[in-house]
Design a protein around this motif. Structure first.
Motif, short mmCIF file in Angstrom:
data_model
loop_
_atom_site.label_atom_id
_atom_site.label_comp_id
_atom_site.label_asym_id
_atom_site.label_seq_id
_atom_site.Cartn_x
_atom_site.Cartn_y
_atom_site.Cartn_z
N ALA A 38 3.00 4.70 -1.27
CA ALA A 38 2.81 5.99 -1.92
C ALA A 38 4.15 6.71 -1.88
O ALA A 38 4.86 6.66 -0.87
N GLY A 41 -4.39 1.86 -2.24
CA GLY A 41 -3.89 0.86 -3.17
C GLY A 41 -4.38 -0.55 -2.91
O GLY A 41 -4.29 -1.41 -3.79
N LEU A 55 0.51 12.25 0.29
CA LEU A 55 0.97 10.87 0.15
C LEU A 55 0.99 10.12 1.47
O LEU A 55 0.85 8.89 1.50
N GLU A 61 0.85 -1.19 0.00
CA GLU A 61 0.00 0.00 0.00
C GLU A 61 0.89 1.25 0.00
O GLU A 61 0.74 2.15 0.80
N VAL A 65 0.50 6.60 -6.16
CA VAL A 65 0.01 5.59 -5.23
C VAL A 65 0.18 4.25 -5.93
O VAL A 65 0.01 4.14 -7.15
N GLY A 85 -1.61 5.95 0.63
CA GLY A 85 -1.14 4.61 0.31
C GLY A 85 -2.18 3.51 0.45
O GLY A 85 -2.30 2.65 -0.43
#
Length: 366
Positions: free
Chosen positions: A64, A167, A160, A62, A84, A164
């Motif tokens: 970023a 994702g 960011l 996950e 991401v 994450g």
């Protein structure tokens, strides 16, 4: 190049912070400097070898961060882009070509095998190869070589440190409601489990206009928080009569949609029993390979209900993640309510806090 990473060396062992060697991005890959990476239940079950990715490995899926380099043939992103990271897929099988990459015919090979498709690994520890490209990324690291199909560009002002988890876990929960089960305005939904995936499902149900959103869990603090982002009712199934409460809330009609995010087969049965006529049941939890669930099929034949398993919320990351970012900007997907950040050297504590329920969505920062 040398990078810092959290490595999993043996089954169930704590993550170890170490220095590894990362090779150059190959054709079709993007080298990303990670800003933050969410912790997901799938990382834990791979660490514990419920799913058999070869160890030692760098997990994490996950991520970023910011693009530093691109390999040959990559045109979708450029150095300096914020991205991401999502799951990987082959892009050429029937499912991928049909717009369903989460059901890629080669999903295991591209996400769990620990290597590139050609069998090479991007990571090494001295003379020892270390599994890389977990979900196309292996983002429990300061840098990663990522499959271009795992990369989703986001706006330059995107935070960011928050995004994450879009994702995987949050995309899975939201996509299950919006894509897989097609929840509509005015419908009733029961969400079994209010971890990160279940919480994202609650947010998504509220965003699409579901009017009865029932959060079900064993942890009172999670249930209290679920009301902050969309739950209209809560049930502690450990201390309350689940069947009676559902009947009370739905006037004995059952819910239109039930989603099991726990992966516990007994809960899957409860979700199936919760729906009414023409109800839809989805399973997004990760039971152990070989687990089975049982359903009543006599009287329920008259209900015409349906059951389906769901991977990654039936999402195409490059399409769905930007849509979730827009919902977040509009205040309809308040993921900041779920998150607590941890520095990389506290990754084991982050996993413990996730397991105990103290933190709904831990994020490791670099």
């Amino acid at each position: 190049m040398q990078i810092t990473a959290a490595i999993t060396r043996g089954t169930g062992e704590p993550f170890e912070i170490t220095t590894l060697e990362l090779d150059d991005p190959r054709a079709g890959e993007v080298q990303v400097k990670l800003t933050a990476t969410g912790i997901c239940h799938t990382d834990a079950i791979v660490r514990d070898q419920v799913y058999p990715t070869p160890l030692p490995a760098v997990l994490g899926h996950e991520g970023a961060g910011v693009v530093e380099k691109v390999g040959e043939g990559v045109t979708t992103v450029a150095p300096g882009d914020k991205v991401v990271l999502g799951f990987n897929s082959c892009g050429s099988c029937q499912q991928c070509l049909g717009g369903m990459p989460a059901y890629c015919q080669h999903f295991y090979d591209y996400n769990f095998s620990g290597t590139r498709p050609d069998g090479t690994t991007a990571l090494s520890d001295g003379e020892t190869a270390v599994s890389s490209h977990f979900f196309g990324q292996s983002s429990f690291a300061s840098h990663a070589n990522v499959s271009a199909r795992s990369v989703v560009k986001v706006d330059d002002d995107a935070p960011l440190e928050l995004l994450g988890p879009l994702g995987c876990g949050l995309m899975t929960g939201a996509g299950s409601i919006i894509n897989s089960l097609s929840v509509g305005a005015g419908e009733s939904v029961a969400i079994f489990g209010t971890g990160a995936v279940g919480s994202a499902a609650i947010m998504a149900a509220a965003a699409v206009g579901a009017t009865t959103i029932i959060a079900i869990d064993l942890v009172d603090s999670r249930l209290e928080r679920a009301r902050e982002y969309g739950a209209t009712h809560t049930i502690n199934s450990g201390s309350e009569d689940l069947t009676a409460r559902l009947a009370e809330i739905t006037a004995e009609q059952g819910v239109n949609v039930a989603l099991d995010t726990t992966g516990i087969t007994a809960v899957t049965r409860q979700a199936a029993d919760a729906v009414g006529i023409k109800g839809r049941v989805g399973l997004v939890g990760a039971p152990a390979l070989g687990d089975e669930a049982t359903f009543e099929v006599g009287a329920s034949l008259l209900k015409g209900w349906s059951f389906r398993t769901i991977i990654e919320g039936d999402a195409v990351p490059q399409d769905f993640i930007p849509r979730l970012v827009h919902l977040w900007r509009n205040g309809q997907f308040p993921i900041e309510k779920l998150i607590k950040t941890y520095p990389l050297d506290q990754i084991n504590q982050a996993f413990e806090d996730s397991k105990s329920g103290e933190t709904i969505k831990p994020i490791v920062t670099f």
